[in-house]
Scaffold this active site. Structure first.
Site, PDB file in Angstrom:
ATOM      1  N   ASP A 148      11.685  -7.872 -19.597  1.00 17.00           N
ATOM      2  CA  ASP A 148      11.230  -9.053 -20.329  1.00 17.00           C
ATOM      3  C   ASP A 148       9.940  -8.605 -21.004  1.00 17.00           C
ATOM      4  O   ASP A 148       8.888  -8.553 -20.378  1.00 17.00           O
ATOM      5  CB  ASP A 148      10.999 -10.227 -19.372  1.00 17.00           C
ATOM      6  CG  ASP A 148      10.570 -11.484 -20.119  1.00 17.00           C
ATOM      7  OD1 ASP A 148      10.057 -11.356 -21.244  1.00 17.00           O
ATOM      8  OD2 ASP A 148      10.723 -12.591 -19.565  1.00 17.00           O
ATOM      9  N   PHE A 204      10.842 -16.101 -14.396  1.00 14.27           N
ATOM     10  CA  PHE A 204      10.372 -16.998 -15.435  1.00 14.27           C
ATOM     11  C   PHE A 204      11.417 -18.101 -15.548  1.00 14.27           C
ATOM     12  O   PHE A 204      12.607 -17.857 -15.364  1.00 14.27           O
ATOM     13  CB  PHE A 204      10.165 -16.281 -16.777  1.00 14.27           C
ATOM     14  CG  PHE A 204       9.592 -17.222 -17.798  1.00 14.27           C
ATOM     15  CD1 PHE A 204       8.257 -17.605 -17.727  1.00 14.27           C
ATOM     16  CD2 PHE A 204      10.384 -17.781 -18.775  1.00 14.27           C
ATOM     17  CE1 PHE A 204       7.735 -18.524 -18.619  1.00 14.27           C
ATOM     18  CE2 PHE A 204       9.864 -18.701 -19.680  1.00 14.27           C
ATOM     19  CZ  PHE A 204       8.544 -19.069 -19.596  1.00 14.27           C
ATOM     20  N   THR A 205      10.977 -19.318 -15.851  1.00 11.02           N
ATOM     21  CA  THR A 205      11.862 -20.495 -15.790  1.00 11.02           C
ATOM     22  C   THR A 205      13.172 -20.310 -16.561  1.00 11.02           C
ATOM     23  O   THR A 205      14.247 -20.420 -15.977  1.00 11.02           O
ATOM     24  CB  THR A 205      11.119 -21.731 -16.321  1.00 11.02           C
ATOM     25  OG1 THR A 205      10.564 -21.402 -17.596  1.00 11.02           O
ATOM     26  CG2 THR A 205      10.002 -22.152 -15.379  1.00 11.02           C
ATOM     27  N   PHE A 239      10.426 -29.828 -15.002  1.00 10.94           N
ATOM     28  CA  PHE A 239       9.008 -29.975 -15.357  1.00 10.94           C
ATOM     29  C   PHE A 239       8.807 -30.433 -16.790  1.00 10.94           C
ATOM     30  O   PHE A 239       7.800 -31.068 -17.102  1.00 10.94           O
ATOM     31  CB  PHE A 239       8.254 -28.656 -15.121  1.00 10.94           C
ATOM     32  CG  PHE A 239       8.810 -27.488 -15.895  1.00 10.94           C
ATOM     33  CD1 PHE A 239       9.854 -26.743 -15.378  1.00 10.94           C
ATOM     34  CD2 PHE A 239       8.291 -27.145 -17.130  1.00 10.94           C
ATOM     35  CE1 PHE A 239      10.383 -25.673 -16.092  1.00 10.94           C
ATOM     36  CE2 PHE A 239       8.805 -26.075 -17.851  1.00 10.94           C
ATOM     37  CZ  PHE A 239       9.865 -25.344 -17.328  1.00 10.94           C
ATOM     38  N   ARG A 260       2.173 -25.313 -12.870  1.00  9.35           N
ATOM     39  CA  ARG A 260       3.059 -24.200 -12.515  1.00  9.35           C
ATOM     40  C   ARG A 260       3.065 -24.144 -10.991  1.00  9.35           C
ATOM     41  O   ARG A 260       2.325 -23.409 -10.370  1.00  9.35           O
ATOM     42  CB  ARG A 260       2.547 -22.867 -13.094  1.00  9.35           C
ATOM     43  CG  ARG A 260       2.843 -22.696 -14.576  1.00  9.35           C
ATOM     44  CD  ARG A 260       4.278 -22.222 -14.846  1.00  9.35           C
ATOM     45  NE  ARG A 260       5.145 -23.282 -15.314  1.00  9.35           N
ATOM     46  CZ  ARG A 260       6.006 -23.158 -16.294  1.00  9.35           C
ATOM     47  NH1 ARG A 260       6.086 -22.061 -16.985  1.00  9.35           N
ATOM     48  NH2 ARG A 260       6.819 -24.126 -16.595  1.00  9.35           N
ATOM     49  N   TYR A 262      22.260 -15.013 -46.609  1.00  9.30           N
ATOM     50  CA  TYR A 262      22.966 -15.269 -45.346  1.00  9.30           C
ATOM     51  C   TYR A 262      23.208 -13.959 -44.609  1.00  9.30           C
ATOM     52  O   TYR A 262      23.062 -13.874 -43.403  1.00  9.30           O
ATOM     53  CB  TYR A 262      24.298 -15.985 -45.601  1.00  9.30           C
ATOM     54  CG  TYR A 262      24.945 -16.437 -44.301  1.00  9.30           C
ATOM     55  CD1 TYR A 262      24.616 -17.670 -43.747  1.00  9.30           C
ATOM     56  CD2 TYR A 262      25.828 -15.609 -43.612  1.00  9.30           C
ATOM     57  CE1 TYR A 262      25.162 -18.070 -42.544  1.00  9.30           C
ATOM     58  CE2 TYR A 262      26.377 -16.004 -42.411  1.00  9.30           C
ATOM     59  CZ  TYR A 262      26.046 -17.240 -41.884  1.00  9.30           C
ATOM     60  OH  TYR A 262      26.582 -17.632 -40.681  1.00  9.30           O
ATOM     61  N   LYS A 283       5.079 -15.056 -28.268  1.00  8.83           N
ATOM     62  CA  LYS A 283       3.909 -14.655 -27.466  1.00  8.83           C
ATOM     63  C   LYS A 283       3.219 -13.471 -28.161  1.00  8.83           C
ATOM     64  O   LYS A 283       2.610 -13.653 -29.189  1.00  8.83           O
ATOM     65  CB  LYS A 283       4.336 -14.302 -26.045  1.00  8.83           C
ATOM     66  CG  LYS A 283       5.454 -15.171 -25.472  1.00  8.83           C
ATOM     67  CD  LYS A 283       5.026 -16.608 -25.209  1.00  8.83           C
ATOM     68  CE  LYS A 283       6.235 -17.497 -24.932  1.00  8.83           C
ATOM     69  NZ  LYS A 283       6.977 -17.198 -23.736  1.00  8.83           N
TER      70      LYS A 283
HETATM   71  C1  PLP Z   1       8.219 -17.655 -23.102  1.00  9.29           C
HETATM   72  C2  PLP Z   1       8.850 -16.706 -22.207  1.00  9.29           C
HETATM   73  C3  PLP Z   1      10.236 -16.535 -22.191  1.00  9.29           C
HETATM   74  C4  PLP Z   1      11.191 -17.388 -23.014  1.00  9.29           C
HETATM   75  O1  PLP Z   1      10.985 -17.248 -24.359  1.00  9.29           O
HETATM   76  P1  PLP Z   1      11.193 -18.480 -25.392  1.00  9.29           P
HETATM   77  O2  PLP Z   1      10.845 -17.868 -26.712  1.00  9.29           O
HETATM   78  O3  PLP Z   1      10.265 -19.566 -24.987  1.00  9.29           O
HETATM   79  O4  PLP Z   1      12.597 -18.904 -25.322  1.00  9.29           O
HETATM   80  C5  PLP Z   1      10.759 -15.591 -21.342  1.00  9.29           C
HETATM   81  N1  PLP Z   1       9.981 -14.847 -20.544  1.00  9.29           N
HETATM   82  C6  PLP Z   1       8.647 -14.999 -20.515  1.00  9.29           C
HETATM   83  C7  PLP Z   1       7.831 -14.163 -19.608  1.00  9.29           C
HETATM   84  C8  PLP Z   1       8.032 -15.926 -21.345  1.00  9.29           C
HETATM   85  O5  PLP Z   1       6.707 -16.071 -21.306  1.00  9.29           O
END
Ligand code: PLP
Length: 459
Positions: A216, A125-126, A449, A383, A73, A259
């Site tokens: 990011d 980004f969303t 979406f 998109r 933990y 990613k």
């Molecule tokens: C996927 C993504 C996020 C969010 O990350 P999650 O792991 O899906 O929560 C943020 N910024 C960008 C550019 C992304 O591609």
């Protein structure tokens, strides 16, 4: 010199069979999904290009690292391993693990955005914008105009427009701005990179005014390859050097490990400010988990530590972006309208030019994604207006770009899969005048979406 082919720097050790479906079966599946590719069952999909998020194939080294998960933990060995890799590759003094990128975005936005403040960004980004707005912030786009022009060949469409940023600083002052949200290899612009020169200038301008910059870093490695290939003076730099130089300009980062980092789940927040990191850990224990696991199992952290190291190997990142460009070139050769220059993680069809007979309120990109699925079982993603949602006053946003994204999972599909995909899209393009627009029949309030449902507008 004769043209020599290149191939991936790995071979296949285990296979996952795919389902082959008939046009009839796909019709039934699409109706059940309300014409939203997010609502399809993965079993009904042949080649899944919905996203490259968490869909990477792990290496044998990552799979064996999973077996070395320390599920304590507190104080898991894997936490310290991951912390040291993040420190080495991305820099930053403080490392805070989260379950995925949005966990880090939530914490950062809650701590750094005051209600009413602007959060400028090079496009949005969303989930990033959602968390900024949830914290009371107002997103403002400061990306260069070229990013909104799908035909511009500008090599660094991810760049911040310094004049737009300066205007915002002049009108709102330091106090009116929470921070600059800087994204590398800008997802919503088509996987378009920022130049190092622009990153340096942007960070210098912000820091001159006391405005922090948070990166990011989700696709920072892909961006680094573009800097190496396109920006004069970086030919001899290594990918790790470029990644570090990008991060070193900024005050911290949010990261989705799903990613670049080649894992199926995971993420982190990294910061240079110790006080802020302390506050972040206080929020972390309420929303994610203890500071030595965040939202991750020990084994997830182990796999991510190995994945980050693999992600910065040049043969890997060249093969990853090379496969994207192979698909893009096939579509360009056939005259299919796509966003140029080709980006780092996927190909974006320009649905507005693909389906000029549809009005923007008939959701051409949503309709095109549905048509491609019907044709071949290839799953893509809208998109455009559906993803953009509504502004705080309730009006629908019709962004300049109305796109369908074909995102390539890392190390998953072969060149033959890319050929099948290209052939399907070319076929759909030849019959494009038969594609009907859509009407939204169910609209969720947030990030619509993901769950919206549609019906064809029958003329
Ligand atoms: C996927 C993504 C996020 C969010 O990350 P999650 O792991 O899906 O929560 C943020 N910024 C960008 C550019 C992304 O591609």
């Amino acid at each position: 010199m004769k043209q020599r082919s290149w191939a991936e720097p790995w071979k296949v050790k285990m296979v996952e069979p795919l389902t082959m479906t008939s046009p009839r079966e796909r019709r039934v599946a699409l109706d059940a999904a309300g014409f939203n590719t997010f609502l399809l069952r993965s079993e009904d999909v042949y080649i899944d290009l919905l996203t490259d998020s968490g869909t990477s194939a792990m290496s044998d080294r990552q799979w064996s690292a999973l077996m070395r998960g320390d599920e304590a933990y507190a104080g898991s060995r894997n936490y310290y391993e991951l912390e040291s890799v993040v420190h080495e590759v991305y820099g930053y003094r403080e490392f805070i693990p989260t379950h995925q990128g949005r966990g880090a975005e939530f914490i950062l936005s809650q701590l750094q955005v005051k209600p009413g403040q602007w959060v400028p960004g090079n496009m949005y980004f969303t989930t990033t914008r959602y968390h900024q707005e949830l914290a009371g912030g107002r997103f403002i786009d400061v990306i260069v105009d070229e990013a909104h022009d799908s035909e511009s060949e500008f090599p660094f469409k991810g760049n911040v427009d310094l004049a737009k940023l300066q205007r915002l600083i002049d009108t709102s002052g330091r106090k009116g701005i929470a921070y600059l949200s800087l994204e590398t290899n800008v997802n919503m612009a088509g996987g378009q990179p920022c130049s190092m020169e622009n990153i340096r200038a942007t960070c210098a301008l912000c820091h001159h005014h006391g405005i922090p910059v948070y990166l990011d870093a989700t696709r920072c490695v892909e961006n680094a390859l573009f800097v190496k290939c396109r920006e004069p003076g970086f030919e001899q730099h290594t990918i790790p050097q470029i990644v570090r130089e990008i991060c070193d300009q900024t005050d911290g980062c949010t990261m989705s490990g799903k990613k670049d980092s080649l894992v199926n789940i995971g993420g982190f927040l990294a910061l240079n400010d110790l006080t802020l990191a302390e506050e972040a850990r206080n929020l972390l224990v309420c929303h994610e988990g203890l500071q030595t696991y965040g939202g991750m199992a020990g084994r997830d952290m182990a796999a991510m530590a190995v994945g980050i190291r693999e992600s910065i190997e040049e043969p890997h990142i060249r093969a990853r972006v090379g496969q994207v460009h192979y698909l893009g070139q096939r579509l360009l050769d056939a005259g299919v309208p796509i966003v140029r220059p080709l980006g780092g993680h996927g190909i974006y069809l320009d649905a507005a030019r693909f389906l000029p007979h549809l009005a923007r309120c008939e959701y051409p990109a949503q309709a095109l994604a549905a048509a491609i699925y019907l044709d071949s079982g290839v799953r893509t993603m809208e998109r455009g207006a559906v993803s953009a949602g509504r502004s705080p006053d309730g009006a629908e946003i019709f962004p300049k770009l109305e796109l369908v994204r074909l995102t390539i999972p890392r190390r998953v599909y072969t060149q033959a899969h890319m050929d099948v995909t290209a052939e399907s899209i070319i076929e759909v393009f030849e019959h494009r005048s038969e594609i009907q627009g859509l009407r939204m029949v169910h609209e969720p309030k947030r990030l619509r979406f993901f769950q919206a449902r549609f019906e064809p507008i029958v003329a």
